[in-house]
Write a protein that holds these residues in place. Structure first.
Motif, PDB file in Angstrom:
ATOM      1  N   GLU A   1       0.841  -1.192   0.000  1.00  0.00           N
ATOM      2  CA  GLU A   1       0.000   0.000   0.000  1.00  0.00           C
ATOM      3  C   GLU A   1       0.880   1.247   0.000  1.00  0.00           C
ATOM      4  O   GLU A   1       1.979   1.239   0.549  1.00  0.00           O
ATOM      5  CB  GLU A   1      -0.897   0.036   1.238  1.00  0.00           C
ATOM      6  CG  GLU A   1      -1.896  -1.101   1.293  1.00  0.00           C
ATOM      7  CD  GLU A   1      -2.721  -1.065   2.571  1.00  0.00           C
ATOM      8  OE1 GLU A   1      -2.262  -0.502   3.583  1.00  0.00           O
ATOM      9  OE2 GLU A   1      -3.829  -1.600   2.553  1.00  0.00           O
ATOM     10  N   ASN A   2       0.374   2.303  -0.624  1.00  0.00           N
ATOM     11  CA  ASN A   2       1.107   3.556  -0.691  1.00  0.00           C
ATOM     12  C   ASN A   2       0.246   4.657  -0.069  1.00  0.00           C
ATOM     13  O   ASN A   2      -0.277   5.519  -0.760  1.00  0.00           O
ATOM     14  CB  ASN A   2       1.457   3.883  -2.149  1.00  0.00           C
ATOM     15  CG  ASN A   2       2.393   5.052  -2.254  1.00  0.00           C
ATOM     16  OD1 ASN A   2       3.093   5.389  -1.304  1.00  0.00           O
ATOM     17  ND2 ASN A   2       2.406   5.693  -3.400  1.00  0.00           N
ATOM     18  N   ASN A   3       0.080   4.621   1.245  1.00  0.00           N
ATOM     19  CA  ASN A   3      -0.804   5.537   1.958  1.00  0.00           C
ATOM     20  C   ASN A   3      -0.009   6.525   2.793  1.00  0.00           C
ATOM     21  O   ASN A   3       1.182   6.343   3.038  1.00  0.00           O
ATOM     22  CB  ASN A   3      -1.767   4.748   2.835  1.00  0.00           C
ATOM     23  CG  ASN A   3      -2.628   3.795   2.029  1.00  0.00           C
ATOM     24  OD1 ASN A   3      -2.946   4.040   0.877  1.00  0.00           O
ATOM     25  ND2 ASN A   3      -3.005   2.679   2.642  1.00  0.00           N
TER      26      ASN A   3
ATOM     27  N   GLU B   1      -4.789  10.528  -9.739  1.00  0.00           N
ATOM     28  CA  GLU B   1      -3.806   9.445  -9.591  1.00  0.00           C
ATOM     29  C   GLU B   1      -4.365   8.293  -8.756  1.00  0.00           C
ATOM     30  O   GLU B   1      -3.638   7.612  -8.050  1.00  0.00           O
ATOM     31  CB  GLU B   1      -2.503   9.946  -8.962  1.00  0.00           C
ATOM     32  CG  GLU B   1      -1.792  11.019  -9.740  1.00  0.00           C
ATOM     33  CD  GLU B   1      -1.195  10.526 -11.037  1.00  0.00           C
ATOM     34  OE1 GLU B   1      -0.828   9.344 -11.134  1.00  0.00           O
ATOM     35  OE2 GLU B   1      -1.114  11.336 -11.966  1.00  0.00           O
ATOM     36  N   HIS B   2      -5.673   8.135  -8.769  1.00  0.00           N
ATOM     37  CA  HIS B   2      -6.349   7.040  -8.067  1.00  0.00           C
ATOM     38  C   HIS B   2      -6.189   7.123  -6.556  1.00  0.00           C
ATOM     39  O   HIS B   2      -6.023   6.123  -5.871  1.00  0.00           O
ATOM     40  CB  HIS B   2      -5.873   5.680  -8.587  1.00  0.00           C
ATOM     41  CG  HIS B   2      -5.964   5.553 -10.064  1.00  0.00           C
ATOM     42  ND1 HIS B   2      -7.160   5.525 -10.736  1.00  0.00           N
ATOM     43  CD2 HIS B   2      -5.008   5.502 -11.015  1.00  0.00           C
ATOM     44  CE1 HIS B   2      -6.935   5.431 -12.035  1.00  0.00           C
ATOM     45  NE2 HIS B   2      -5.637   5.424 -12.228  1.00  0.00           N
ATOM     46  N   ARG B   3      -6.215   8.344  -6.028  1.00  0.00           N
ATOM     47  CA  ARG B   3      -6.109   8.538  -4.583  1.00  0.00           C
ATOM     48  C   ARG B   3      -7.326   9.294  -4.078  1.00  0.00           C
ATOM     49  O   ARG B   3      -7.971  10.033  -4.810  1.00  0.00           O
ATOM     50  CB  ARG B   3      -4.865   9.351  -4.222  1.00  0.00           C
ATOM     51  CG  ARG B   3      -3.582   8.625  -4.463  1.00  0.00           C
ATOM     52  CD  ARG B   3      -2.440   9.398  -3.828  1.00  0.00           C
ATOM     53  NE  ARG B   3      -1.194   8.727  -4.077  1.00  0.00           N
ATOM     54  CZ  ARG B   3      -0.181   9.267  -4.734  1.00  0.00           C
ATOM     55  NH1 ARG B   3      -0.249  10.491  -5.187  1.00  0.00           N
ATOM     56  NH2 ARG B   3       0.923   8.595  -4.923  1.00  0.00           N
TER      57      ARG B   3
ATOM     58  N   GLU C   1      -4.690   5.068  -1.532  1.00  0.00           N
ATOM     59  CA  GLU C   1      -4.826   4.726  -2.940  1.00  0.00           C
ATOM     60  C   GLU C   1      -6.129   3.946  -3.111  1.00  0.00           C
ATOM     61  O   GLU C   1      -6.493   3.146  -2.257  1.00  0.00           O
ATOM     62  CB  GLU C   1      -3.661   3.866  -3.410  1.00  0.00           C
ATOM     63  CG  GLU C   1      -2.410   4.654  -3.644  1.00  0.00           C
ATOM     64  CD  GLU C   1      -1.335   3.818  -4.309  1.00  0.00           C
ATOM     65  OE1 GLU C   1      -0.703   4.353  -5.228  1.00  0.00           O
ATOM     66  OE2 GLU C   1      -1.143   2.661  -3.923  1.00  0.00           O
TER      67      GLU C   1
END
Length: 136
Positions: free
Chosen positions: A59-61, A100-102, A134
């Protein structure tokens, strides 16, 4: 890919500057990254921003704290607190799309209104906590 902090600030600028009630309360002024010289009062500025990355391998949170400042030269404090209430209502529990899908979920964490003797102005602070995730 744009940094989440930049995307969040852009989404907040759009949400605040496009709100008709806030536009009426602020007159010709709006939310600024940094207020230009001789800007009309009342107006708002972005203050301290802190980003806490809690990305994992999958995950990129991130979490972000963002402070908005309200400035007023009105004799009474109600202009400042009224604008703070409008901003809070506009952003409270907002789910902002960041591209960017966030997405970001905002919560008001702290609010304070006071008179700044040095600047001869009422000063309001609104600190928002954002969880940036994301889309899955």
């Amino acid at each position: 890919m744009t940094a989440p902090a930049v995307e969040l600030q852009k989404a907040i600028f759009e949400a605040v500057n496009d709100d008709p009630d806030l536009s009426a309360a602020l007159g010709d002024a709006q939310l600024f990254d940094r207020a230009p010289e001789n800007v009309a009062f009342p107006h708002m500025t972005v203050g301290r921003t802190s980003v806490y990355d809690w990305a994992t391998g999958t995950e990129n949170n991130a979490e972000q704290l963002l402070t908005l400042h309200v400035w007023s030269k009105s004799e009474a404090s109600n202009e400042t607190t009224d604008i703070m209430d409008l901003v809070s209502a506009r952003l409270r529990d907002a789910a902002l799309s960041l591209g960017e899908h966030r997405r970001a979920h905002l919560k008001l964490e702290f609010a304070e209104a006071r008179y700044d003797e040095d600047l001869s102005a009422h000063h309001g602070l609104l600190r928002f906590h954002a969880v940036i995730e994301e889309d899955g």
